[in-house]
Scaffold this motif. Structure first.
Motif, mmCIF file in Angstrom:
data_model
loop_
_atom_site.group_PDB
_atom_site.id
_atom_site.type_symbol
_atom_site.label_atom_id
_atom_site.label_comp_id
_atom_site.label_asym_id
_atom_site.label_seq_id
_atom_site.Cartn_x
_atom_site.Cartn_y
_atom_site.Cartn_z
ATOM 1 N N LYS A 42 0.842 -1.203 0.000
ATOM 2 C CA LYS A 42 0.000 0.000 0.000
ATOM 3 C C LYS A 42 0.880 1.258 0.000
ATOM 4 C CE LYS A 42 -3.772 2.417 0.330
ATOM 5 N NZ LYS A 42 -4.574 2.662 -0.847
ATOM 6 N N SER A 43 1.959 1.227 0.770
ATOM 7 C CA SER A 43 2.891 2.366 0.795
ATOM 8 C C SER A 43 3.464 2.626 -0.584
ATOM 9 C CB SER A 43 4.028 2.114 1.783
ATOM 10 O OG SER A 43 3.557 2.166 3.094
ATOM 11 N N ASP A 44 3.850 1.555 -1.289
ATOM 12 C CA ASP A 44 4.391 1.714 -2.643
ATOM 13 C C ASP A 44 3.371 2.392 -3.550
ATOM 14 O OD1 ASP A 44 6.738 0.507 -1.848
ATOM 15 O OD2 ASP A 44 6.340 -1.395 -2.867
ATOM 16 N N GLN A 45 2.106 2.003 -3.432
ATOM 17 C CA GLN A 45 1.058 2.606 -4.253
ATOM 18 C C GLN A 45 0.891 4.091 -3.927
ATOM 19 O OE1 GLN A 45 -2.412 0.211 -3.541
ATOM 20 N NE2 GLN A 45 -1.521 -1.607 -4.491
ATOM 21 N N VAL A 46 0.912 4.412 -2.638
ATOM 22 C CA VAL A 46 0.753 5.800 -2.200
ATOM 23 C C VAL A 46 1.946 6.643 -2.659
ATOM 24 C CG1 VAL A 46 0.653 7.289 -0.159
ATOM 25 C CG2 VAL A 46 -0.732 5.204 -0.261
ATOM 26 N N VAL A 47 3.144 6.104 -2.487
ATOM 27 C CA VAL A 47 4.353 6.831 -2.890
ATOM 28 C C VAL A 47 4.378 7.011 -4.406
ATOM 29 C CG1 VAL A 47 6.876 6.747 -2.974
ATOM 30 C CG2 VAL A 47 5.681 6.124 -0.866
ATOM 31 N N LEU A 48 4.025 5.969 -5.146
ATOM 32 C CA LEU A 48 4.011 6.066 -6.603
ATOM 33 C C LEU A 48 3.004 7.122 -7.063
ATOM 34 C CD1 LEU A 48 5.174 5.064 -9.226
ATOM 35 C CD2 LEU A 48 3.539 3.193 -9.186
ATOM 36 N N ALA A 49 1.846 7.166 -6.440
ATOM 37 C CA ALA A 49 0.851 8.199 -6.774
ATOM 38 C C ALA A 49 1.400 9.590 -6.482
ATOM 39 C CB ALA A 49 -0.442 7.949 -6.002
ATOM 40 N N ALA A 50 2.119 9.731 -5.377
ATOM 41 C CA ALA A 50 2.719 11.027 -5.037
ATOM 42 C C ALA A 50 3.792 11.417 -6.054
ATOM 43 C CB ALA A 50 3.303 10.985 -3.626
ATOM 44 N N ILE A 51 4.574 10.455 -6.505
ATOM 45 C CA ILE A 51 5.604 10.727 -7.519
ATOM 46 C C ILE A 51 4.939 11.126 -8.834
ATOM 47 C CG2 ILE A 51 7.408 9.675 -8.950
ATOM 48 C CD1 ILE A 51 8.199 8.032 -6.426
ATOM 49 N N GLU A 52 3.868 10.433 -9.208
ATOM 50 C CA GLU A 52 3.147 10.789 -10.433
ATOM 51 C C GLU A 52 2.587 12.210 -10.342
ATOM 52 O OE1 GLU A 52 0.397 7.506 -10.530
ATOM 53 O OE2 GLU A 52 1.648 6.392 -11.953
ATOM 54 N N ALA A 53 2.036 12.575 -9.182
ATOM 55 C CA ALA A 53 1.512 13.930 -8.996
ATOM 56 C C ALA A 53 2.641 14.952 -9.078
ATOM 57 C CB ALA A 53 0.782 14.038 -7.657
ATOM 58 N N ALA A 54 3.779 14.625 -8.486
ATOM 59 C CA ALA A 54 4.935 15.529 -8.537
ATOM 60 C C ALA A 54 5.429 15.687 -9.970
ATOM 61 C CB ALA A 54 6.051 15.010 -7.630
ATOM 62 N N LEU A 55 5.472 14.589 -10.721
ATOM 63 C CA LEU A 55 5.891 14.669 -12.128
ATOM 64 C C LEU A 55 4.926 15.531 -12.934
ATOM 65 C CD1 LEU A 55 7.010 11.007 -12.869
ATOM 66 C CD2 LEU A 55 8.457 13.048 -12.857
ATOM 67 N N ALA A 56 3.645 15.388 -12.679
ATOM 68 C CA ALA A 56 2.643 16.201 -13.390
ATOM 69 C C ALA A 56 2.846 17.685 -13.082
ATOM 70 C CB ALA A 56 1.235 15.753 -13.015
ATOM 71 N N SER A 57 3.150 17.983 -11.828
ATOM 72 C CA SER A 57 3.384 19.371 -11.423
ATOM 73 C C SER A 57 4.635 19.929 -12.092
ATOM 74 C CB SER A 57 3.517 19.441 -9.900
ATOM 75 O OG SER A 57 3.775 20.743 -9.468
ATOM 76 N N VAL A 58 5.694 19.155 -12.081
ATOM 77 C CA VAL A 58 6.942 19.587 -12.728
ATOM 78 C C VAL A 58 6.729 19.757 -14.232
ATOM 79 C CG1 VAL A 58 9.309 18.887 -13.272
ATOM 80 C CG2 VAL A 58 8.429 18.604 -10.940
ATOM 81 N N LYS A 59 6.025 18.813 -14.832
ATOM 82 C CA LYS A 59 5.750 18.891 -16.275
ATOM 83 C C LYS A 59 4.984 20.170 -16.603
ATOM 84 C CE LYS A 59 3.596 16.302 -20.040
ATOM 85 N NZ LYS A 59 2.900 15.046 -20.410
ATOM 86 N N LYS A 60 3.973 20.472 -15.789
ATOM 87 C CA LYS A 60 3.174 21.674 -16.003
ATOM 88 C C LYS A 60 4.062 22.918 -15.914
ATOM 89 C CE LYS A 60 -0.721 24.197 -14.063
ATOM 90 N NZ LYS A 60 -1.666 24.274 -12.957
ATOM 91 N N ASP A 61 4.936 22.965 -14.910
ATOM 92 C CA ASP A 61 5.833 24.104 -14.744
ATOM 93 C C ASP A 61 6.792 24.250 -15.911
ATOM 94 O OD1 ASP A 61 4.649 24.599 -12.286
ATOM 95 O OD2 ASP A 61 6.295 23.758 -11.115
ATOM 96 N N ILE A 62 7.344 23.138 -16.366
ATOM 97 C CA ILE A 62 8.320 23.179 -17.465
ATOM 98 C C ILE A 62 7.648 23.591 -18.776
ATOM 99 C CG2 ILE A 62 9.774 21.716 -18.946
ATOM 100 C CD1 ILE A 62 10.584 20.215 -16.375
ATOM 101 N N LEU A 63 6.482 23.016 -19.049
ATOM 102 C CA LEU A 63 5.806 23.317 -20.306
ATOM 103 C C LEU A 63 5.205 24.717 -20.321
ATOM 104 C CD1 LEU A 63 4.099 19.903 -21.121
ATOM 105 C CD2 LEU A 63 6.269 20.823 -21.971
ATOM 106 N N ALA A 64 5.033 25.317 -19.149
ATOM 107 C CA ALA A 64 4.489 26.681 -19.083
ATOM 108 C C ALA A 64 5.519 27.705 -19.539
ATOM 109 C CB ALA A 64 4.042 26.986 -17.650
ATOM 110 N N ASN A 65 6.787 27.310 -19.532
ATOM 111 C CA ASN A 65 7.853 28.254 -19.922
ATOM 112 C C ASN A 65 8.099 28.242 -21.391
ATOM 113 O OD1 ASN A 65 8.319 29.154 -17.309
ATOM 114 N ND2 ASN A 65 9.609 27.409 -16.862
#
Length: 65
Positions: A42-65
């Motif tokens: 369950k921890s792996d699933q939660v951590v993976l979801a958090a990493i995916e959310a972080a990647l989406a946030s970083v992607k949004k920031d990078i593509l906004a530039n």
């Protein structure tokens, strides 16, 4: 992405996968310290979801530039 960029990033694929696995393990271990009866799967699933959310946030920031 140019063909050369794709070739270059393909060389790093295994290293990137290894880095992500280490990130999951790092945060799973942190959860183990804080949660005595922690369920690793369950921890792996939660951590993976958090990493995916972080990647989406970083992607949004990078593509906004």
């Amino acid at each position: 992405m140019s063909d050369m960029q794709q070739i270059e990033i393909n060389h790093y694929h295994d290293e990137i996968v290894d880095d992500v696995r280490h990130l999951i393990e790092k945060y799973r271990k942190a959860m183990d310290w804080d949660i005595p009866e922690n369920d690793d799967e369950k921890s792996d699933q939660v951590v993976l979801a958090a990493i995916e959310a972080a990647l989406a946030s970083v992607k949004k920031d990078i593509l906004a530039n």
